[in-house]
Design a protein around this motif. Structure first.
Motif, short mmCIF file in Angstrom:
data_model
loop_
_atom_site.label_atom_id
_atom_site.label_comp_id
_atom_site.label_asym_id
_atom_site.label_seq_id
_atom_site.Cartn_x
_atom_site.Cartn_y
_atom_site.Cartn_z
N LEU A 282 0.85 -1.19 0.00
CA LEU A 282 0.00 0.00 0.00
C LEU A 282 0.88 1.23 0.00
O LEU A 282 1.76 1.36 0.86
N VAL A 283 0.67 2.13 -0.96
CA VAL A 283 1.40 3.40 -0.96
C VAL A 283 0.57 4.40 -0.15
O VAL A 283 -0.60 4.65 -0.46
N ASN A 284 1.20 4.93 0.89
CA ASN A 284 0.53 5.80 1.85
C ASN A 284 -0.25 6.96 1.19
O ASN A 284 0.32 7.71 0.39
N GLY A 285 -1.53 7.07 1.52
CA GLY A 285 -2.35 8.15 0.98
C GLY A 285 -2.72 7.95 -0.47
O GLY A 285 -3.35 8.82 -1.08
N HIS A 286 -2.37 6.84 -1.04
CA HIS A 286 -2.59 6.63 -2.47
C HIS A 286 -3.37 5.32 -2.72
O HIS A 286 -4.59 5.37 -2.83
N GLY A 287 -2.68 4.19 -2.78
CA GLY A 287 -3.39 2.94 -3.06
C GLY A 287 -2.44 1.79 -3.27
O GLY A 287 -1.24 1.91 -3.02
N PRO A 288 -2.98 0.66 -3.75
CA PRO A 288 -2.19 -0.56 -3.84
C PRO A 288 -1.43 -0.74 -5.15
O PRO A 288 -1.87 -0.30 -6.20
N PHE A 289 -0.29 -1.38 -5.04
CA PHE A 289 0.40 -2.00 -6.17
C PHE A 289 0.56 -3.48 -5.83
O PHE A 289 0.86 -3.82 -4.69
N THR A 290 0.31 -4.36 -6.82
CA THR A 290 0.61 -5.78 -6.64
C THR A 290 1.45 -6.24 -7.82
O THR A 290 1.57 -5.53 -8.81
N TRP A 291 2.00 -7.44 -7.70
CA TRP A 291 2.81 -7.97 -8.79
C TRP A 291 2.75 -9.49 -8.76
O TRP A 291 2.13 -10.10 -7.88
N GLY A 292 3.41 -10.10 -9.78
CA GLY A 292 3.39 -11.56 -9.86
C GLY A 292 4.26 -12.04 -10.99
O GLY A 292 4.91 -11.24 -11.68
N ARG A 293 4.25 -13.37 -11.19
CA ARG A 293 5.14 -13.93 -12.21
C ARG A 293 4.57 -13.72 -13.61
O ARG A 293 5.28 -13.88 -14.60
N ASN A 294 3.30 -13.36 -13.72
CA ASN A 294 2.71 -13.00 -15.01
C ASN A 294 1.50 -12.09 -14.75
O ASN A 294 1.08 -11.94 -13.59
N PRO A 295 0.97 -11.46 -15.82
CA PRO A 295 -0.12 -10.48 -15.61
C PRO A 295 -1.34 -11.09 -14.92
O PRO A 295 -1.96 -10.44 -14.06
N GLN A 296 -1.71 -12.33 -15.28
CA GLN A 296 -2.88 -12.94 -14.65
C GLN A 296 -2.69 -13.08 -13.15
O GLN A 296 -3.57 -12.76 -12.35
N LYS A 297 -1.51 -13.54 -12.76
CA LYS A 297 -1.22 -13.73 -11.33
C LYS A 297 -1.17 -12.38 -10.61
O LYS A 297 -1.65 -12.25 -9.47
N ALA A 298 -0.63 -11.37 -11.26
CA ALA A 298 -0.54 -10.05 -10.62
C ALA A 298 -1.93 -9.47 -10.40
O ALA A 298 -2.19 -8.83 -9.37
N VAL A 299 -2.85 -9.70 -11.37
CA VAL A 299 -4.23 -9.24 -11.20
C VAL A 299 -4.91 -10.03 -10.07
O VAL A 299 -5.61 -9.46 -9.23
N GLU A 300 -4.70 -11.34 -10.04
CA GLU A 300 -5.27 -12.14 -8.96
C GLU A 300 -4.82 -11.61 -7.60
O GLU A 300 -5.60 -11.56 -6.66
N ASN A 301 -3.57 -11.21 -7.52
CA ASN A 301 -3.08 -10.68 -6.24
C ASN A 301 -3.76 -9.36 -5.88
O ASN A 301 -3.98 -9.08 -4.69
N SER A 302 -4.14 -8.57 -6.89
CA SER A 302 -4.93 -7.36 -6.61
C SER A 302 -6.32 -7.72 -6.10
O SER A 302 -6.86 -7.04 -5.21
N ILE A 303 -6.90 -8.76 -6.69
CA ILE A 303 -8.22 -9.21 -6.24
C ILE A 303 -8.16 -9.68 -4.78
O ILE A 303 -8.98 -9.30 -3.95
N VAL A 304 -7.14 -10.49 -4.48
CA VAL A 304 -6.99 -10.99 -3.11
C VAL A 304 -6.74 -9.84 -2.15
O VAL A 304 -7.33 -9.78 -1.06
N LEU A 305 -5.88 -8.91 -2.54
CA LEU A 305 -5.55 -7.79 -1.65
C LEU A 305 -6.80 -6.99 -1.29
O LEU A 305 -7.02 -6.64 -0.13
N ASP A 306 -7.63 -6.72 -2.28
CA ASP A 306 -8.84 -5.94 -1.97
C ASP A 306 -9.79 -6.73 -1.07
O ASP A 306 -10.40 -6.16 -0.16
N GLU A 307 -9.87 -8.03 -1.32
CA GLU A 307 -10.75 -8.87 -0.51
C GLU A 307 -10.28 -8.94 0.95
O GLU A 307 -11.08 -8.77 1.88
N ILE A 308 -9.00 -9.16 1.17
CA ILE A 308 -8.51 -9.27 2.55
C ILE A 308 -8.51 -7.90 3.24
O ILE A 308 -8.65 -7.82 4.46
N ALA A 309 -8.40 -6.83 2.45
CA ALA A 309 -8.50 -5.49 3.04
C ALA A 309 -9.91 -5.28 3.60
O ALA A 309 -10.08 -4.76 4.71
#
Lengths: 235, 235, 235, 235
Positions: free
Chosen positions: B170-197
């Motif tokens: 989480l970038v303070n006052g801004h929002g999330p960045f996620t990453w992964g070994r490929n674009p699909q995985k990186a997007v999945e990590n964004s989905i998970v991050l929002d859900e656990i948040a």
């Protein structure tokens, strides 16, 4: 094995698994549904980590009553041992569902049972939805999924709860399991559990000294829908 | 440039960008996904401010590993410099995603890291999701997007975090960045991050003295899905 | 009247009105969008109380710059007088949107301005989203909709706010109005306002002593997208 | 019986019942809508426990004004006796809706009336949405559904509320009932009730000392839409 019976089980389990993302209860590959046929000695369960979009009926995994694979094919859900243990101890249930639906998870993470704050709850759950104790380090590092089933059973035994009257539980720090007499009913119980979990949280927001509904109202609503004097629905 | 390889990268990046509004993570033109191929010396990223409804595969922007444009075409996402800095410092990641998904943003705006309150979190993030410090006036007014990448890297270095085990921030006052070994995985990590948040926020509502799950449960769930002893999913 | 110009105005206003329920901002017949063409002396606005499902382009209502009907047809939105007053006082805006979107309404009902807690806010609103004072009994019982416009203008004048830099407001106990250089932009500002209203509420839930972002970060994000030095989007 | 009239009643009741899941107000088989024609001596209501996906127009159940079945067919909604009692006491209403919509349920479970915090509320409900007292053990164990209707009527009589001006109520520990001059209007009132229930909860989150809007603003908005001086909508 009876092929027609097995085909029907696979179709019911497949349909019930697809109902999870459709109902908004699961994201990605989270969640799994199984069905047992005790007479035939069969359990059918979702394969592990397969996307719902591409999953096929024939991908459903078949095991015996101890969870041993009976067909060559995909690996079963990693939560299989939890399902097996629930079937072993709760003799009247024929289907188990596990999800990470957000509202039920919120109570599981909070380590709190869900109080029966209203009739929506009482229509399906006869009293609080219990929350297990936390698993110990020994339980987690040995046979984790089996011990998850065991702590659910322990929770029901210690509180003298009837799994037919309370068709679901929260595993502490993890999430919900529900069950029922068939996969459709077990999924419906997951839908209800998530809904009453959200309602209960919001109820406490609006009134932070709220009390559960009285026992006589709980009795009325539960037995309006369950047992020999039920009068809800068509006969 | 290898045209077939580049075409595939553009398609993956395009699909991953479209997955963001489809998953409910972004509104309007917010959000961007990129992919890197270090051997080929290429980065492909979403163009800046193009509506998802009309965006085409060929609109994807191609740069070298320093973010210099390699084709005549649209302007790249204004966050390109952040992506470049993350690729430079986190050598094992091949895709970066930025969104303003509301639940992750809520924690970023609150300036709080997300505690690991349950197994949904532990399945993807090995420990807290960190939150950076606030950027200084010098950092914001000089090379803002580059400095955003730098403060993320600084956060991981200071806390000795492995970006493969903790695939987002989480970038303070801004929002999330996620990453992964490929674009699909990186997007999945964004989905998970929002859900656990969202789950973490609601967990605190239901229990305002809740504790994170114990380390042994965090270990169990993370390593059930990641590393050489993983047993979740098909092999 | 120029028929081609009027037809295009009606189509833009129609499309923007339909975008409101599609974006989840309005239920039933709530909400309305208008557009002004000062040179042509025309305002086009949604008719009052017509269901979105059956509304047609030709149902759009045409008035002069004082809100007098110029065509025989349906009655205009009951909020017309508010739109007229905003156009009269805010000379650089060409479209006004009113909704009862739930997150913006929550702040309006709470009587609080929305603090700029993050960059999602700063990308569109240069500083707090103001909330008007409550209307007096005289204002409500005389020319209510006109006075609603007046109290918005008063709020901007007293706080020396630029309606181009702050393209929206909360009317105390009522709900949001937003505006923009065209109907699409004005609707986008309603989408952003509802999103940042929800984010701000949740941010305070997660951190009850949170502060707004620093002025330099607000400046950076707003001017990255607006004004002569903007570099977001395609040129 | 007039067949054409009955057919139209069944179609309106069927459509209104289907509008409940479509509007997100009910899950599974929860919720029911009825319509009364006092001159013809007929009530038409949803059958009990039939899934919305497979329900047909001809499944609608017909009773006389006391709730006695007039056709061989499916069993009526178990809440029929509540509807009958509301029709008997509230002479100007022609349709009743019951749901377990989550935001209205939250206030019912909290045992709190919903304050009029804004104009969205005032446009439909002239003052607080009342919450009944809890039913006694005698009431619940004797004629539960009839007594549910009685406690609603008691609440309106004791507070001298006009059911036309306040077209809905919360039954303590249970959920909402709304009504209207026809099924479509009664469903719309359920939609509004759930929306203002959510807005009111969030308003208190954002401002925990918020006050209801002043009486003159409540008057203005309610009478802008209702009564002989209404000027909202087309004439």
């Amino acid at each position: 094995m009876n092929n027609a019976l097995l085909k029907e089980m696979k179709e019911r389990v497949f349909d019930a698994n697809l109902a999870l993302p459709k109902s908004g209860l699961v994201k990605l590959t989270w969640g799994n549904v199984s069905e047992i046929n005790r007479e035939a000695g069969l359990i059918v369960i979702k394969p592990s980590g397969i996307p719902y979009e591409t999953m096929k009926v024939c991908d459903m995994v078949v095991t015996d009553l101890d969870g041993n694979l009976l067909e060559n094919g995909l690996k079963p859900s990693s939560d299989l041992a939890t399902h097996v243990e629930l079937y072993r101890s709760f003799e009247k249930i024929n289907s188990v569902v596990h999800t990470h639906s957000k509202n039920a998870v919120m109570w599981a993470q909070a380590g709190r049972e869900i109080p029966a704050y209203g009739t929506t709850h009482a229509d399906t759950f006869y009293g609080v939805v219990p929350c297990t104790r936390q698993l110990t380090v020994e339980e987690v590092t040995s046979a984790y999924e089996f011990e998850t089933g065991r702590v659910i059973v322990e929770t029901f035994h210690e509180r003298k709860l009837d799994p037919v009257a309370v068709p679901g539980v929260l595993v502490n720090g993890h999430g919900p399991f529900t069950w029922g007499r068939n996969p459709q009913k077990a999924v419906e119980n997951s839908i209800v559990l998530d809904e009453i979990a959200e309602m209960a949280c919001m109820t406490e927001l609006v009134n932070n000294i709220v009390h559960p509904i009285p026992q006589y109202l709980l009795d009325k609503h539960f037995f309006r829908k369950h047992g020999s004097n039920a009068y809800y629905g068509q006969l």
